[in-house]
Design a protein around this motif. Structure first.
Motif, PDB file in Angstrom:
ATOM      1  N   SER A  50       0.839  -1.199   0.000  1.00  0.00           N
ATOM      2  CA  SER A  50       0.000   0.000   0.000  1.00  0.00           C
ATOM      3  C   SER A  50       0.871   1.246   0.000  1.00  0.00           C
ATOM      4  N   LYS A  51       0.488   2.218  -0.798  1.00  0.00           N
ATOM      5  CA  LYS A  51       1.225   3.478  -0.835  1.00  0.00           C
ATOM      6  C   LYS A  51       0.885   4.314   0.393  1.00  0.00           C
ATOM      7  N   GLU A  52       1.883   5.070   0.843  1.00  0.00           N
ATOM      8  CA  GLU A  52       1.661   5.972   1.962  1.00  0.00           C
ATOM      9  C   GLU A  52       0.738   7.107   1.544  1.00  0.00           C
ATOM     10  N   GLU A  53       0.175   7.800   2.510  1.00  0.00           N
ATOM     11  CA  GLU A  53      -0.731   8.919   2.217  1.00  0.00           C
ATOM     12  C   GLU A  53       0.015  10.074   1.545  1.00  0.00           C
ATOM     13  N   LYS A  54       1.232  10.365   2.013  1.00  0.00           N
ATOM     14  CA  LYS A  54       2.014  11.482   1.477  1.00  0.00           C
ATOM     15  C   LYS A  54       3.110  10.928   0.573  1.00  0.00           C
ATOM     16  N   SER A  72       8.976   6.192   5.019  1.00  0.00           N
ATOM     17  CA  SER A  72       9.472   4.825   4.884  1.00  0.00           C
ATOM     18  C   SER A  72      10.715   4.740   4.006  1.00  0.00           C
ATOM     19  N   GLY A  73      10.875   5.692   3.088  1.00  0.00           N
ATOM     20  CA  GLY A  73      11.990   5.637   2.155  1.00  0.00           C
ATOM     21  C   GLY A  73      11.743   4.719   0.971  1.00  0.00           C
ATOM     22  N   ILE A  74      10.525   4.206   0.851  1.00  0.00           N
ATOM     23  CA  ILE A  74      10.214   3.298  -0.253  1.00  0.00           C
ATOM     24  C   ILE A  74      10.060   4.085  -1.542  1.00  0.00           C
ATOM     25  N   CYS A  75      10.703   3.610  -2.594  1.00  0.00           N
ATOM     26  CA  CYS A  75      10.516   4.161  -3.936  1.00  0.00           C
ATOM     27  C   CYS A  75       9.443   3.307  -4.604  1.00  0.00           C
ATOM     28  N   TYR A  76       8.244   3.868  -4.758  1.00  0.00           N
ATOM     29  CA  TYR A  76       7.134   3.104  -5.315  1.00  0.00           C
ATOM     30  C   TYR A  76       7.196   2.999  -6.832  1.00  0.00           C
ATOM     31  N   ASP A  77       7.768   4.000  -7.480  1.00  0.00           N
ATOM     32  CA  ASP A  77       7.803   4.012  -8.929  1.00  0.00           C
ATOM     33  C   ASP A  77       8.884   4.974  -9.388  1.00  0.00           C
ATOM     34  N   PHE A  78       9.384   4.801 -10.612  1.00  0.00           N
ATOM     35  CA  PHE A  78      10.377   5.711 -11.162  1.00  0.00           C
ATOM     36  C   PHE A  78      10.324   5.653 -12.678  1.00  0.00           C
ATOM     37  N   ILE A  79      10.856   6.693 -13.288  1.00  0.00           N
ATOM     38  CA  ILE A  79      10.946   6.762 -14.742  1.00  0.00           C
ATOM     39  C   ILE A  79      12.377   7.142 -15.078  1.00  0.00           C
ATOM     40  N   PHE A  80      13.023   6.354 -15.936  1.00  0.00           N
ATOM     41  CA  PHE A  80      14.360   6.692 -16.397  1.00  0.00           C
ATOM     42  C   PHE A  80      14.251   7.740 -17.492  1.00  0.00           C
ATOM     43  N   TYR A  81      15.111   8.756 -17.437  1.00  0.00           N
ATOM     44  CA  TYR A  81      15.175   9.731 -18.516  1.00  0.00           C
ATOM     45  C   TYR A  81      16.026   9.136 -19.628  1.00  0.00           C
ATOM     46  N   PRO A 105      -3.697   5.169  -5.916  1.00  0.00           N
ATOM     47  CA  PRO A 105      -5.135   4.860  -5.836  1.00  0.00           C
ATOM     48  C   PRO A 105      -5.975   6.143  -5.776  1.00  0.00           C
ATOM     49  N   ARG A 106      -7.083   6.138  -6.458  1.00  0.00           N
ATOM     50  CA  ARG A 106      -7.985   7.292  -6.511  1.00  0.00           C
ATOM     51  C   ARG A 106      -8.917   7.305  -5.310  1.00  0.00           C
ATOM     52  N   PHE A 107      -9.338   8.499  -4.923  1.00  0.00           N
ATOM     53  CA  PHE A 107     -10.374   8.720  -3.912  1.00  0.00           C
ATOM     54  C   PHE A 107     -10.018   8.175  -2.528  1.00  0.00           C
ATOM     55  N   ILE A 108      -8.713   8.176  -2.206  1.00  0.00           N
ATOM     56  CA  ILE A 108      -8.278   7.737  -0.878  1.00  0.00           C
ATOM     57  C   ILE A 108      -7.550   8.879  -0.166  1.00  0.00           C
ATOM     58  N   ASN A 109      -7.579  10.061  -0.737  1.00  0.00           N
ATOM     59  CA  ASN A 109      -7.016  11.251  -0.102  1.00  0.00           C
ATOM     60  C   ASN A 109      -5.495  11.234  -0.009  1.00  0.00           C
ATOM     61  N   HIS A 110      -4.817  10.720  -1.031  1.00  0.00           N
ATOM     62  CA  HIS A 110      -3.360  10.797  -1.077  1.00  0.00           C
ATOM     63  C   HIS A 110      -2.934  12.228  -1.364  1.00  0.00           C
ATOM     64  N   LYS A 111      -1.769  12.594  -0.885  1.00  0.00           N
ATOM     65  CA  LYS A 111      -1.184  13.909  -1.163  1.00  0.00           C
ATOM     66  C   LYS A 111       0.109  13.697  -1.929  1.00  0.00           C
ATOM     67  N   VAL A 112       0.269  14.414  -3.035  1.00  0.00           N
ATOM     68  CA  VAL A 112       1.461  14.298  -3.867  1.00  0.00           C
ATOM     69  C   VAL A 112       2.214  15.618  -3.794  1.00  0.00           C
ATOM     70  N   TYR A 113       3.487  15.548  -3.426  1.00  0.00           N
ATOM     71  CA  TYR A 113       4.332  16.726  -3.288  1.00  0.00           C
ATOM     72  C   TYR A 113       5.399  16.715  -4.372  1.00  0.00           C
ATOM     73  N   PHE A 114       5.709  17.898  -4.899  1.00  0.00           N
ATOM     74  CA  PHE A 114       6.799  18.045  -5.861  1.00  0.00           C
ATOM     75  C   PHE A 114       7.283  19.474  -5.808  1.00  0.00           C
ATOM     76  N   ASP A 115       8.533  19.683  -6.253  1.00  0.00           N
ATOM     77  CA  ASP A 115       9.126  21.018  -6.156  1.00  0.00           C
ATOM     78  C   ASP A 115       8.832  21.850  -7.399  1.00  0.00           C
ATOM     79  N   ASN A 116       9.408  23.046  -7.433  1.00  0.00           N
ATOM     80  CA  ASN A 116       9.121  23.984  -8.527  1.00  0.00           C
ATOM     81  C   ASN A 116       9.604  23.491  -9.888  1.00  0.00           C
ATOM     82  N   TYR A 117      10.498  22.507  -9.928  1.00  0.00           N
ATOM     83  CA  TYR A 117      10.937  21.957 -11.204  1.00  0.00           C
ATOM     84  C   TYR A 117       9.753  21.348 -11.959  1.00  0.00           C
TER      85      TYR A 117
END
Length: 124
Positions: A50-54, A72-81, A105-117
């Motif tokens: 299960s993915k964390e909320e944040k 947790s430090g878990i990397c759930y997914d990544f994309i190679f450039y 997952p949709r409709f479970i109130n996850h929060k996604v954070y990312f920087d100005n990049y």
């Protein structure tokens, strides 16, 4: 790099005649082997972790010697450039965020954070 160049043992990347400066200068042999001992790559669709909320989206530049925070430090997914891509739908950074959010997952109130990049008007 260790996946591209093949030696009978990975220790050879740090040994005399077979030393790879691009690897050995970034991390010591013992540190690499210590991390490798505990590092596992798993298909989460099979494991049902299960993915964390944040969740955080960030770019990773190699070599990297810092620390990344996280609960947790878990990397759930990544994309190679892999270079320029002509398949842009909404723009490079927006597409990356949307692609990485596909498995959230949709409709479970996850929060996604990312920087100005990654911040764009379209994404907001």
């Amino acid at each position: 790099m260790t996946g591209i160049y093949s030696f009978p043992k990975q220790r050879y990347f740090w040994s005399g005649d077979t030393r790879f400066e691009s690897i050995s200068s970034v991390m010591s042999r013992d540190r690499f082997l210590g991390i490798k001992k505990y590092l596992r790559v798993t298909d989460n669709s099979v494991q049902k972790i299960s993915k964390e909320e944040k969740l955080s989206i960030d770019e990773q530049i190699i070599p990297f010697k810092g620390k990344i925070g996280g609960k947790s430090g878990i990397c759930y997914d990544f994309i190679f450039y892999t270079g320029k891509n002509d398949k842009k739908k909404h723009g490079f950074c927006t597409d990356i965020v949307l692609d990485l959010c596909e498995t959230v997952p949709r409709f479970i109130n996850h929060k996604v954070y990312f920087d100005n990049y990654f911040t764009t008007i379209r994404l907001q």
